[in-house]
Design a protein around this motif. Structure first.
Motif, PDB file in Angstrom:
ATOM      1  N   GLY A   1       0.813  -1.212   0.000  1.00  0.00           N
ATOM      2  CA  GLY A   1       0.000   0.000   0.000  1.00  0.00           C
ATOM      3  C   GLY A   1       0.842   1.256   0.000  1.00  0.00           C
ATOM      4  N   GLU A   2       1.913   1.252   0.797  1.00  0.00           N
ATOM      5  CA  GLU A   2       2.802   2.422   0.840  1.00  0.00           C
ATOM      6  C   GLU A   2       3.571   2.577  -0.469  1.00  0.00           C
ATOM      7  N   ARG A   3       4.019   1.472  -1.033  1.00  0.00           N
ATOM      8  CA  ARG A   3       4.722   1.533  -2.319  1.00  0.00           C
ATOM      9  C   ARG A   3       3.798   2.050  -3.417  1.00  0.00           C
ATOM     10  N   LYS A   4       2.525   1.638  -3.390  1.00  0.00           N
ATOM     11  CA  LYS A   4       1.574   2.110  -4.393  1.00  0.00           C
ATOM     12  C   LYS A   4       1.323   3.600  -4.264  1.00  0.00           C
ATOM     13  N   ARG A   5       1.215   4.098  -3.045  1.00  0.00           N
ATOM     14  CA  ARG A   5       0.994   5.540  -2.862  1.00  0.00           C
ATOM     15  C   ARG A   5       2.155   6.354  -3.439  1.00  0.00           C
ATOM     16  N   LYS A   6       3.370   5.936  -3.146  1.00  0.00           N
ATOM     17  CA  LYS A   6       4.533   6.656  -3.673  1.00  0.00           C
ATOM     18  C   LYS A   6       4.589   6.555  -5.197  1.00  0.00           C
ATOM     19  N   PHE A   7       4.314   5.343  -5.701  1.00  0.00           N
ATOM     20  CA  PHE A   7       4.371   5.138  -7.147  1.00  0.00           C
ATOM     21  C   PHE A   7       3.329   5.986  -7.876  1.00  0.00           C
ATOM     22  N   LEU A   8       2.094   6.005  -7.385  1.00  0.00           N
ATOM     23  CA  LEU A   8       1.024   6.739  -8.056  1.00  0.00           C
ATOM     24  C   LEU A   8       1.274   8.242  -8.019  1.00  0.00           C
ATOM     25  N   HIS A   9       1.852   8.736  -6.937  1.00  0.00           N
ATOM     26  CA  HIS A   9       2.226  10.161  -6.879  1.00  0.00           C
ATOM     27  C   HIS A   9       3.225  10.490  -7.987  1.00  0.00           C
ATOM     28  N   LYS A  10       4.227   9.636  -8.155  1.00  0.00           N
ATOM     29  CA  LYS A  10       5.232   9.870  -9.190  1.00  0.00           C
ATOM     30  C   LYS A  10       4.643   9.674 -10.585  1.00  0.00           C
ATOM     31  N   PHE A  11       3.754   8.707 -10.729  1.00  0.00           N
ATOM     32  CA  PHE A  11       3.148   8.433 -12.034  1.00  0.00           C
ATOM     33  C   PHE A  11       2.382   9.657 -12.542  1.00  0.00           C
ATOM     34  N   ARG A  12       1.688  10.338 -11.653  1.00  0.00           N
ATOM     35  CA  ARG A  12       0.908  11.508 -12.062  1.00  0.00           C
ATOM     36  C   ARG A  12       1.788  12.688 -12.452  1.00  0.00           C
ATOM     37  N   MET A  13       3.065  12.649 -12.064  1.00  0.00           N
ATOM     38  CA  MET A  13       3.979  13.753 -12.377  1.00  0.00           C
ATOM     39  C   MET A  13       4.756  13.537 -13.672  1.00  0.00           C
ATOM     40  N   LEU A  14       4.640  12.354 -14.262  1.00  0.00           N
ATOM     41  CA  LEU A  14       5.411  12.062 -15.470  1.00  0.00           C
ATOM     42  C   LEU A  14       4.957  12.915 -16.649  1.00  0.00           C
ATOM     43  N   GLN A  15       5.926  13.437 -17.382  1.00  0.00           N
ATOM     44  CA  GLN A  15       5.639  14.183 -18.610  1.00  0.00           C
ATOM     45  C   GLN A  15       5.680  13.226 -19.789  1.00  0.00           C
TER      46      GLN A  15
END
Length: 514
Positions: free
Chosen positions: A482-496
Motif C-alpha cells: 500500500g505504501e509503495r503504491k501511494r509513492k508510485f502513483l504520486h510519481k506516475f501523475r507527475m510524469l511528462q
C-alpha cells in the motif's frame, strides 16, 4: 564462480569457449539487410554535415566533477585497474584536466585506443540455476566492463547532447523517472479500459534475437544522422566503434581480444540510449499504421522497455497486422524476432476461446499462452488483468536460502535481517506497486515473509514472529505494498509522458483507494 561449463573445468578453455560464443553473437542476422544499411549509410554520410559544435555543447570542470561525484562506488575496475573511487578521491584539478581532454577529443573526433578496450564477464541468466542442470555457454549473457574514464566521458556526452538521444513516449526504458512499473501500470490501465466495455484484448510479447549484440552500427549512424547529430560527435562515435575490442574474463583468466563488428557493449553508459535511438523507428512505424488499441483517442498499440516489445490489439486480425508491420521495420534494421521466446495471450471475457496462431512473415507461428512474462511480471490469461507471484516467491526463497545458508549460523539476527531486507524483500516486492494484489495473494506473500522469520529465530510461534517483525520494522505485505503504491502513483501523475498522462484520472482514483 562456476567451475564446470560444457563439462569443462579448465578456466582457459572455458574462456575460449565464451570467446567463440560471444564473437558468433556479434554477427549480422541478414547479410542482405546489412548490405542495404551499409549502402544507405555511405550515401548519407558522403554529404552529411550535421549541426556545429558550439559553446553550449562544451564540457566544463563543473560537469565533470558532478559526473565523478555521482558515480556509483564498489563497481569493477577496467583493464587499467582504475575505479570510480580513484577519481573521487583524487586531486580537484583532475576535473579541469579531464574537461580539457574531453573537449579536445570532441574537436578532433578521436578517442584513445584504451577507450575501445573492455573485458566481458559472463553472468548466468536469471532464468537459469547453476544447480538445476549442466551449464552451457548459452546460459550466460556477457556484461562488458569499460575504463572508468571512458564512462565519465560517456556521461558528459549524454548530458550535453541529450536532445539527440530522445525517444518516443512508448519507450519506457532509459529515461529519468521512468521504470518497469510505469510500463506495467500503463498496460494495466489500457487493458482495464477495454475490459470495462466488455472487450477482449490481445497481447503479443516479442523477444528479439540477441538484440544488443546484433545492433547494426551503420543502422545506428543512419538514425543519428537523421536526428542531426553534430558531425564531429558522429565521427567520434564511428572511430570509437571501429576500435572496439573485448576479451572474456573467467575467474582470473583473460582470453585474447576479439573485435566487435556489430552490437553495443552491455554495461556501457551510452549503450542503452543508443539502442533506444536505433529501435525507435519501430515505434514510429507501428504507431503510423493506426492499427491497435486506442484510449482517449491515443494509440496504445505498442509498449517498449529497451528491447522488450509488447503489441496490443483489440482483435486477433489486428494483432497479426501489427506483427507484420513491426517485423517489416525490424527486418529493415537487420533485427530478427525470436519466435521460440515470443508468445501471445488474451485477457477478457473471451480469453479462453481458441484462436489461430498468428504467424510471422516467414510463416513461423507464435503460439498462444496462458501466461507471459513481461518485464519480470507474470501476466495471466483471465477475465481480468491478473498476475502470478509464484515465480517471485521462488526467487525470494532462493535469495533467502542463499544468504541464510552462508551466514545463518554465524552472523547475528540484526545482520541477517538487514541482509534479508536489502537483498530478499526487493525480489518479493518487485513490481507489486503496479500490479493487482488480492487478499489471497497478499496472505500467500505474507506467509513467505513469516516463514523466513520463523527460520531466522527458530520458532513456530506466530506471536513471536509478529513481535520480531515489529521490532525490526518489517511490515506486513499489504501495508508495504500500500505504501509503495501511494509513492508510485504520486510519481506516475507527475510524469511528462502523454501515455501516462492519459491515465492521470485513473491514478488519482487508485490513490484515493489506498
Amino acid at each position: 564462480m562456476l567451475s564446470i561449463v560444457d563439462g569443462i573445468t579448465d578456466p582457459k578453455i572455458i574462456a575460449e569457449h565464451f570467446v567463440k560464443h560471444f564473437s558468433k553473437a556479434c554477427s549480422n542476422n541478414s547479410e542482405a539487410a546489412a548490405a542495404r544499411l551499409k549502402n544507405k549509410y555511405e550515401q548519407m554520410r558522403a554529404s552529411y554535415c550535421g549541426q556545429s559544435v558550439g559553446e553550449p555543447f562544451r564540457f566544463d570542470a563543473e560537469l565533470v566533477e558532478n559526473v565523478i561525484a555521482n558515480m556509483k562506488r564498489g563497481k569493477a575496475a577496467g583493464l587499467d585497474g582504475i575505479s570510480a573511487e580513484h577519481l573521487q578521491y583524487s586531486h580537484y584539478i583532475l576535473s579541469v584536466v579531464l574537461s580539457k581532454l574531453f573537449n579536445m577529443m570532441i574537436l578532433i573526433s578521436y578517442v584513445p585506443a584504451s577507450f575501445g578496450q573492455s573485458y566481458t564477464v559472463p553472468l548466468l541468466k536469471n532464468s537459469n540455476s547453476a544447480y538445476s542442470k549442466s551449464i552451457t555457454v548459452n546460459d550466460f549473457r556477457g556484461i562488458s566492463i569499460s575504463p572508468v574514464i571512458s564512462k565519465v566521458f560517456e556521461h558528459c556526452i549524454l548530458d550535453r547532447y541529450a536532445r539527440y538521444f530522445c525517444t518516443s513516449d512508448n519507450q519506457f526504458g532509459f529515461k529519468k523517472e521512468h521504470g518497469c512499473s510505469h510500463a506495467v501500470y500503463t498496460l494495466r490501465c489500457v487493458v482495464d479500459s477495454y475490459l470495462a466495455s466488455g472487450s477482449t484484448i490481445n497481447l503479443c510479447a516479442l523477444d528479439l534475437t540477441k538484440a544488443f549484440d546484433k545492433m547494426n552500427h551503420q543502422g545506428l549512424f543512419i538514425k543519428l544522422m537523421e536526428r542531426g547529430l553534430p558531425e564531429k560527435v558522429l565521427l567520434l562515435l564511428e572511430n570509437w566503434f571501429n576500435i572496439g575490442v573485448t576479451c572474456v574474463k573467467w575467474d582470473t583468466v583473460y582470453s585474447a581480444f576479439f573485435a566487435l563488428t556489430c552490437g553495443i557493449r552491455q554495461g556501457g553508459v551510452l549503450s542503452p540510449y543508443l539502442f533506444a535511438v536505433f529501435i525507435d523507428s519501430v515505434v514510429q512505424r507501428v504507431q503510423a499504421s493506426g492499427i491497435g488499441c486506442y484510449v482517449k483517442f491515443i494509440c496504445f498499440n505498442i509498449i517498449l522497455y529497451a528491447d522488450d516489445i509488447l503489441l496490443l490489439a483489440p482483435s486477433v486480425t489486428a494483432l497479426q497486422q501489427l506483427l507484420h508491420v513491426c517485423e517489416t521495420e525490424l527486418a529493415c534494421l537487420d533485427m530478427a524476432i525470436n519466435v521460440g521466446k515470443s508468445a501471445c495471450m488474451r485477457i477478457g471475457s473471451r480469453y479462453n476461446v481458441k484462436c489461430m496462431n498468428i504467424s510471422t512473415l516467414n510463416s513461423r507461428e507464435i503460439l498462444w499462452s496462458d501466461k507471459i512474462k513481461y518485464l519480470g511480471i507474470d501476466l495471466i490469461a483471465a477475465r481480468v488483468f491478473k498476475c502470478s507471484y509464484d515465480n517471485a516467491k521462488r526467487k525470494f526463497y532462493r535469495a533467502f536460502n542463499a544468504i541464510f545458508g552462508k551466514v545463518g549460523r554465524t552472523a547475528s539476527e540484526e545482520v541477517i535481517i538487514q541482509l534479508f531486507k536489502s537483498k530478499c524483500l526487493p525480489v518479493l516486492y518487485y513490481g507489486l506497486e503496479a500490479c493487482p494484489v488480492n487478499r489471497d495473494q497478499a496472505r500467500s506473500l505474507d506467509y513467505a515473509v513469516h516463514s523466513c522469520f520463523r527460520k531466522i529465530f527458530a520458532t513456530a510461534d506466530q506471536s513471536v514472529v509478529e513481535q520480531c517483525m515489529i521490532f525490526f520494522e518489517c511490515h506486513h505485505v499489504q501495508d508495504t505494498v500500500g505504501e509503495r503504491k501511494r509513492k508510485f502513483l504520486h510519481k506516475f501523475r507527475m510524469l511528462q509522458n502523454h501515455l501516462c498522462m492519459a491515465f492521470n484520472d485513473r491514478a488519482t482514483a487508485d490513490l484515493e483507494l489506498q
